[in-house]
Design a protein around this motif. Structure first.
Motif, short mmCIF file in Angstrom:
data_model
loop_
_atom_site.label_atom_id
_atom_site.label_comp_id
_atom_site.label_asym_id
_atom_site.label_seq_id
_atom_site.Cartn_x
_atom_site.Cartn_y
_atom_site.Cartn_z
N THR A 1 0.84 -1.20 0.00
CA THR A 1 0.00 0.00 0.00
C THR A 1 0.87 1.24 0.00
O THR A 1 1.91 1.28 0.65
N HIS A 2 0.43 2.23 -0.77
CA HIS A 2 1.03 3.55 -0.69
C HIS A 2 0.37 4.28 0.48
O HIS A 2 -0.82 4.57 0.45
N TRP A 3 1.16 4.56 1.49
CA TRP A 3 0.68 5.11 2.77
C TRP A 3 0.92 6.61 2.76
O TRP A 3 2.05 7.07 2.64
N PHE A 4 -0.15 7.40 2.87
CA PHE A 4 0.01 8.85 2.76
C PHE A 4 -0.82 9.58 3.80
O PHE A 4 -1.61 8.98 4.53
N GLN A 5 -0.62 10.90 3.88
CA GLN A 5 -1.20 11.71 4.94
C GLN A 5 -2.00 12.86 4.34
O GLN A 5 -1.47 13.95 4.11
N PRO A 6 -3.29 12.63 4.06
CA PRO A 6 -4.12 13.69 3.47
C PRO A 6 -4.36 14.83 4.45
O PRO A 6 -3.89 14.82 5.60
N GLY B 1 -5.43 15.07 8.45
CA GLY B 1 -4.54 14.87 9.59
C GLY B 1 -4.35 13.43 10.01
O GLY B 1 -3.62 13.16 10.96
N VAL B 2 -5.00 12.48 9.33
CA VAL B 2 -4.80 11.07 9.63
C VAL B 2 -4.04 10.45 8.46
O VAL B 2 -3.47 11.16 7.63
N THR B 3 -4.01 9.13 8.38
CA THR B 3 -3.31 8.48 7.28
C THR B 3 -4.30 7.72 6.41
O THR B 3 -5.41 7.41 6.82
N ALA B 4 -3.88 7.44 5.19
CA ALA B 4 -4.75 6.75 4.23
C ALA B 4 -3.95 5.63 3.56
O ALA B 4 -2.73 5.75 3.38
N GLU B 5 -4.66 4.59 3.16
CA GLU B 5 -3.99 3.43 2.55
C GLU B 5 -4.97 2.65 1.69
O GLU B 5 -6.12 2.44 2.07
N LYS B 6 -4.53 2.22 0.54
CA LYS B 6 -5.29 1.32 -0.34
C LYS B 6 -4.36 0.15 -0.64
O LYS B 6 -3.23 0.33 -1.09
N HIS B 7 -4.84 -1.08 -0.41
CA HIS B 7 -3.98 -2.26 -0.48
C HIS B 7 -4.19 -3.03 -1.79
O HIS B 7 -5.32 -3.35 -2.15
N ASP B 8 -3.09 -3.32 -2.48
CA ASP B 8 -3.10 -4.17 -3.68
C ASP B 8 -2.21 -5.37 -3.42
O ASP B 8 -1.14 -5.25 -2.80
N LYS C 1 7.62 0.79 -11.22
CA LYS C 1 6.54 1.74 -11.44
C LYS C 1 5.51 1.69 -10.31
O LYS C 1 5.00 2.72 -9.86
N GLU C 2 5.20 0.49 -9.84
CA GLU C 2 4.25 0.34 -8.74
C GLU C 2 4.82 0.89 -7.44
O GLU C 2 4.08 1.42 -6.59
N LEU C 3 6.13 0.78 -7.27
CA LEU C 3 6.79 1.34 -6.09
C LEU C 3 6.74 2.86 -6.11
O LEU C 3 6.40 3.51 -5.10
N ILE C 4 7.04 3.45 -7.25
CA ILE C 4 7.21 4.90 -7.35
C ILE C 4 5.88 5.64 -7.35
O ILE C 4 5.75 6.70 -6.72
N LYS C 5 4.87 5.09 -8.02
CA LYS C 5 3.63 5.87 -8.22
C LYS C 5 2.39 5.02 -7.98
O LYS C 5 2.31 3.87 -8.41
N GLY C 6 1.42 5.62 -7.29
CA GLY C 6 0.10 5.04 -7.14
C GLY C 6 -0.95 6.05 -7.59
O GLY C 6 -0.66 7.23 -7.80
N SER D 1 0.82 -6.39 5.08
CA SER D 1 1.04 -5.52 3.91
C SER D 1 2.37 -4.80 4.03
O SER D 1 2.84 -4.50 5.14
N LEU D 2 2.96 -4.51 2.87
CA LEU D 2 4.13 -3.66 2.78
C LEU D 2 3.65 -2.21 2.68
O LEU D 2 2.92 -1.86 1.76
N TYR D 3 4.03 -1.39 3.64
CA TYR D 3 3.63 0.01 3.67
C TYR D 3 4.75 0.87 3.06
O TYR D 3 5.89 0.82 3.53
N ILE D 4 4.40 1.67 2.06
CA ILE D 4 5.36 2.52 1.36
C ILE D 4 4.99 3.97 1.63
O ILE D 4 3.97 4.45 1.13
N PRO D 5 5.76 4.69 2.44
CA PRO D 5 5.44 6.09 2.70
C PRO D 5 5.50 6.92 1.42
O PRO D 5 6.46 6.81 0.64
N THR D 6 4.47 7.73 1.19
CA THR D 6 4.37 8.48 -0.06
C THR D 6 3.85 9.89 0.18
O THR D 6 3.23 10.18 1.19
#
Length: 704
Positions: free
Chosen positions: A72-77, A80-87, A105-110, A146-151
């Motif tokens: 999942t690309h883990w981000f901070q909208p 003020g919390v975090t968001a994640e979508k898992h593939d 490509k999957e690592l760099i961009k979601g 899941s593998l969490y990828i900070p983005t």
């Protein structure tokens, strides 16, 4: 709970075991790939797709070994919390089976949906496309399969929709300006200046079964009603007290979960209020500290749930006792290991320290509004200035020695040695203790504490990104101005001394070493011309002042449109929060409290009738007066519920004039809520325990 094999691991073995950190990268990546990735992390070099593919494959193999099936690309909208979508990693093969694959490509961009997150008007509902971009400066980790990828997170048209991107920009801006100062002072070795943060986290723990019986806690995170317990924090016996076994088990489990994720959880203790506690980490780079604090809050909730507890992170879960904050310990460090906020033994000769200190003093004074805005929320409005947290007035504590040093510089007096202080214990078997050059002032919003500044105004639920964006940017701006003034100066010590003298003379009003809780300070601050922005609605409109827009635009942190979006988002959150609280209050009163107390009144009336049926002259004063009192309070509560409901508007219409809506909620809705609460709390104190529909404060704070 941690499994048995993990429990047998030593802390060094456990620490970072779920993190794709530098050690793992060195072990699993080809040397040329590792060197290329390090250049991206350390120097900001572009990441080649070939390198990204190699990193993605190694990262996937490592994660799968730890049990991960998804990424999942883990981000901070902006909420003020975090968001994640898992593939999942699965990819079909020609024979109808699957293999586990993960590309660069999957690592760099979601591509998450950008229309369903707060955007403050930057994105319309039909404009859905958004992008997440890998942040290689914050390590990926495995959690929950899941593998969490900070983005970072931005819209299709490039607007910044998250808190990470501007934080990274502010860190780069400060590094650039600080390097400029160091070069002027003859430092050619330092290549990067890094902001570091250690965010202390306060929280409450309550029993999960009791939590489920409180609709207000479930919907809003705080108690909207509740009479004070007979005992609160007045005996001062909870702070640093012995930790109860159930809480100790939670803390032990929490530490191990955090250590697995590479989070430097260091200190744990009871806080001032009953059921309140604190966790403090070791300093880390600001970007990482922000990610780790978001993770810490999430892990706290999850571990508490496993222990039959609930972790409350609201700034004011209970009236009448201290609320919870988050102390943001901020400092500057060079890549050569030097702390630029360490005064040293001869601070008057430490030119980098003097300039950084002067920049902070000047920046905090000139941008008081931004620091106040950075901690503004409906929840934190309950806490600031309530004799438990710093006031809404921003000021700085420097301590006697540093204040005296700046005064000497201002007046041109010779600066003398700072004598090493010894604390004489008076007991032969106890050693004399070296004393710090500054005391700790817990009433100050922004206090120097030896080699760092502690920004104490943050609420416990807040993301630390915004306060650090503000701090980094205002100090970067002051250093930019200093660089322009100092360029070409032949006698640098003399020029620095003159600059610092002028800064102290022009901005010493922001320095206050006294009691920030006192009423005298409020009047003194007004006399000095300091801002007292008591509520979010007072503070937020200043965000869009021209000086602030120019500041962020100059350092390329935000565009004006992005600032307007953040203003709209915070104001909307304020209105929606209060609307949810109001609806929760009215529902609790109408559906549970009035029926329960009415049932008690009916029971009392039956008791009176029964007494009189037996003997007409039996005394019924207690029952009769209680019936009258409860009935009067019930009528008042009913009228106040009607009043509160009438005061509510449609929050969906607030976007037409968000400031007007927020002002209405502050000036009309909140007072109506407070009046209703007073009545309900009095009802609680007079109703029979078995007829009150909710766990009381005594239950919630003393049941563990």
């Amino acid at each position: 709970m941690a499994n048995c094999s993990e429990n047998r691991k030593s802390v060094p073995e456990l620490f970072g075991s779920a993190v794709f950190n530098d050690d793992v990268m060195m072990e699993r990546l080809p040397k040329d790939v590792y060197r290329s990735l390090r250049k991206t992390i350390d120097e900001g070099k572009d990441l080649d797709l070939t390198v990204a593919n190699a990193v993605a494959t190694a990262m996937k193999d490592w994660a799968v070994e730890l049990g991960a099936t998804h990424y999942t690309h883990w981000f901070q909208p902006l909420n003020g919390v975090t968001a994640e979508k898992h593939d999942s990693f699965i990819s079909p093969t020609s024979d109808g089976r699957v293999i586990m694959q993960f590309s660069g490509k999957e690592l760099i961009k979601g591509e998450p949906d950008a229309s369903s997150f707060p955007s403050g008007g930057l994105r319309a509902t039909f404009e859905a496309r958004g992008y997440t971009a890998w942040d290689p400066t914050s390590y990926a980790f495995v959690k929950g399969g899941s593998l969490y990828i900070p983005t970072a997170f931005c819209s299709y048209s490039g607007e910044v929709l998250d808190k990470k991107t501007p934080l990274l920009r502010s860190m780069e801006a400060l590094s650039t300006q600080a390097l400029g100062i160091l070069r002027l002072l003859g430092d050619d070795k330092t290549q990067q200046v890094i902001t570091t943060v250690g965010p202390e986290q306060e929280y409450f723990l309550i029993d999960k079964e009791l939590y489920k019986k409180r609709r207000d806690l479930m919907f809003t995170g705080r108690t909207l009603f509740g009479a004070r317990a007979p005992k609160g924090q007045e005996l001062e016996d909870h702070y640093y007290g012995a930790i109860k076994p159930r809480v100790a088990e939670f803390m032990r489990d929490l530490d191990r979960e955090l250590w697995k994720l590479g989070i430097l959880a260091k200190t744990k203790h009871n806080e001032v209020a009953p059921a309140q506690h604190e966790l403090a980490p070791i300093f880390s780079t600001t970007n990482t500290a922000c990610d780790h604090n978001q993770l810490t809050m999430e892990v706290m909730r999850n571990v508490a749930d496993r222990h039959g507890l609930v972790c409350l992170l609201h700034e004011k879960p209970f009236a009448g006792v201290n609320g919870s904050g988050k102390h943001n310990n901020w400092s500057l460090q060079t890549d050569t290991g030097k702390n630029l906020l360490d005064p040293g033994k001869r601070p008057w000769e430490n030119l980098p320290f003097l300039l950084i200190l002067a920049a902070v003093v000047k920046g905090v004074d000139e941008y008081q509004d931004l620091l106040r805005i950075s901690v503004a929320s409906a929840g934190n409005d309950h806490r600031l200035g309530a004799n438990e947290a710093p006031p809404a007035i921003i000021s700085m504590f420097l301590g006697d020695d540093l204040t005296a040093l700046l005064t000497d510089i201002e007046t041109g007096k010779p600066c003398g040695n700072l004598a090493e202080k010894k604390l004489q214990t008076g007991v032969r078997v106890l050693p004399d203790l070296n004393m710090d050059n500054t005391d700790r002032n817990r009433t100050s919003p922004f206090a120097f504490t030896g080699n760092k500044f502690e920004f104490r105004s943050l609420g416990s639920a807040i993301s630390i990104a915004c306060p650090n964006i503000m701090l980094n940017t205002i100090v970067a701006e002051e250093l930019r101005q200093f660089s322009q003034e100092l360029k070409g100066q032949a006698d640098m010590p003399k020029a620095v001394n003159a600059l610092v003298r002028r800064v102290v003379s022009g901005h010493k009003r922001i320095i206050f070493n006294g009691d920030g809780y006192s009423e005298q300070w409020v009047e003194e601050a007004r006399r000095r011309g300091l801002l007292n922005l008591r509520t979010t609605v007072d503070a937020l409109p200043r965000y869009l002042d021209q000086k602030n827009v120019e500041l962020f635009r100059r350092h390329r942190i935000y565009t004006e449109a992005e600032m307007e979006a953040r203003y709209e988002t915070i104001m909307e959150e304020y209105v929606k929060t209060l609307n949810i609280e109001s609806l929760t209050m009215t529902g609790m009163v109408r559906q549970e409290i009035i029926p329960a107390v009415s049932g008690y009144v009916s029971e009392l009336a039956q008791a009176v009738a029964g007494k009189r049926a037996v003997l007409s002259g039996l005394p019924c004063t207690a029952e009769s007066q209680l019936i009258e009192k409860l009935s009067t309070l019930l009528d008042r509560a009913y009228a106040q519920v009607e009043e509160l409901e009438e005061s509510l508007g449609d929050p969906r219409a607030a976007s037409e004039n968000i400031l007007s809506a927020a002002t209405h909620y502050r000036d009309t809705v909140i007072p109506a809520m407070e009046r209703l609460r007073l009545t309900i709390d009095e009802l609680e104190q007079n109703a029979a325990r078995e007829h009150w529909p909710y766990p009381t404060y005594a239950d919630l704070m003393f049941s563990i």
